[in-house]
Design an enzyme around this catalytic site. Sequence first.
Site, mmCIF file in Angstrom:
data_model
loop_
_atom_site.group_PDB
_atom_site.id
_atom_site.type_symbol
_atom_site.label_atom_id
_atom_site.label_comp_id
_atom_site.label_asym_id
_atom_site.label_seq_id
_atom_site.Cartn_x
_atom_site.Cartn_y
_atom_site.Cartn_z
ATOM 1 C CG ASN A 85 -1.986 -1.004 1.124
ATOM 2 O OD1 ASN A 85 -2.409 -1.528 0.021
ATOM 3 N ND2 ASN A 85 -2.140 -1.782 2.246
ATOM 4 C CG HIS A 98 4.151 -2.331 5.379
ATOM 5 N ND1 HIS A 98 4.536 -0.998 5.776
ATOM 6 C CD2 HIS A 98 2.901 -2.627 5.359
ATOM 7 C CE1 HIS A 98 3.257 -0.347 5.526
ATOM 8 N NE2 HIS A 98 2.231 -1.488 5.388
HETATM 9 P P1 AMP Z 1 -0.557 -0.608 5.915
HETATM 10 O O1 AMP Z 1 -2.086 -0.234 6.107
HETATM 11 O O2 AMP Z 1 -0.531 -1.470 4.510
HETATM 12 O O3 AMP Z 1 0.277 0.495 6.130
HETATM 13 O O4 AMP Z 1 -0.285 -2.050 6.598
HETATM 14 C C1 AMP Z 1 0.122 -1.799 8.177
HETATM 15 C C2 AMP Z 1 -0.102 -3.114 8.600
HETATM 16 O O5 AMP Z 1 0.692 -2.936 9.723
HETATM 17 C C3 AMP Z 1 -1.504 -3.484 9.086
HETATM 18 O O6 AMP Z 1 -1.971 -4.438 8.867
HETATM 19 C C4 AMP Z 1 -1.319 -3.556 10.650
HETATM 20 O O7 AMP Z 1 -2.358 -4.394 11.175
HETATM 21 C C5 AMP Z 1 -0.042 -3.747 10.847
HETATM 22 N N1 AMP Z 1 0.509 -3.379 12.328
HETATM 23 C C6 AMP Z 1 0.509 -2.333 12.767
HETATM 24 N N2 AMP Z 1 1.377 -2.323 13.903
HETATM 25 C C7 AMP Z 1 1.808 -3.480 14.206
HETATM 26 C C8 AMP Z 1 2.646 -4.076 15.050
HETATM 27 N N3 AMP Z 1 2.987 -3.460 16.189
HETATM 28 N N4 AMP Z 1 2.956 -5.447 14.696
HETATM 29 C C9 AMP Z 1 2.591 -6.098 13.729
HETATM 30 N N5 AMP Z 1 1.711 -5.534 12.881
HETATM 31 C C10 AMP Z 1 1.256 -4.202 12.788
#
Ligand code: AMP
Length: 112
Positions: A85, A98
């Site tokens: 994203n 990511h």
């Molecule tokens: P995005 O919306 O593409 O930026 O994805 C960010 C992702 O990070 C989401 O799916 C969240 O659930 C995940 N996320 C946020 N904080 C954490 C964390 N501390 N550990 C693991 N995943 C996380």
Amino acid sequence: MDDCIFCKIAAGRLGSLVFEDDELAAFKDISPAGPVHVLIVPKEHIPGIKEVEGDAGIIGRMAARAVGIAREMGIFDTGFRLVVNSGPDGGQSVEHLHMHLLGGRPFGWPPG
Ligand code: AMP
């Protein structure tokens, strides 16, 4: 970066990793959207895909690693989705590059 949650996780300072090498780390998403939901990140702080022009190959290495993790997690044959994203319309909520590896159930298209 000190205040970046994914930098801390990738450095092994917060939670556990499912994979790491010198360049990349992978860990389970805290809010999984499927039976398998893993995030693959560079250890270096790169804000997002718009900032990789200097080393576009990192996206390929992240994707190749995601496929390897898919194999290890038993979703290689059933299929999976890789997602990056970018920005507000893309739904990026964490400003550290990511790649989502999603699998273990069918996913619809187009995404919401
Ligand atoms: P995005 O919306 O593409 O930026 O994805 C960010 C992702 O990070 C989401 O799916 C969240 O659930 C995940 N996320 C946020 N904080 C954490 C964390 N501390 N550990 C693991 N995943 C996380």
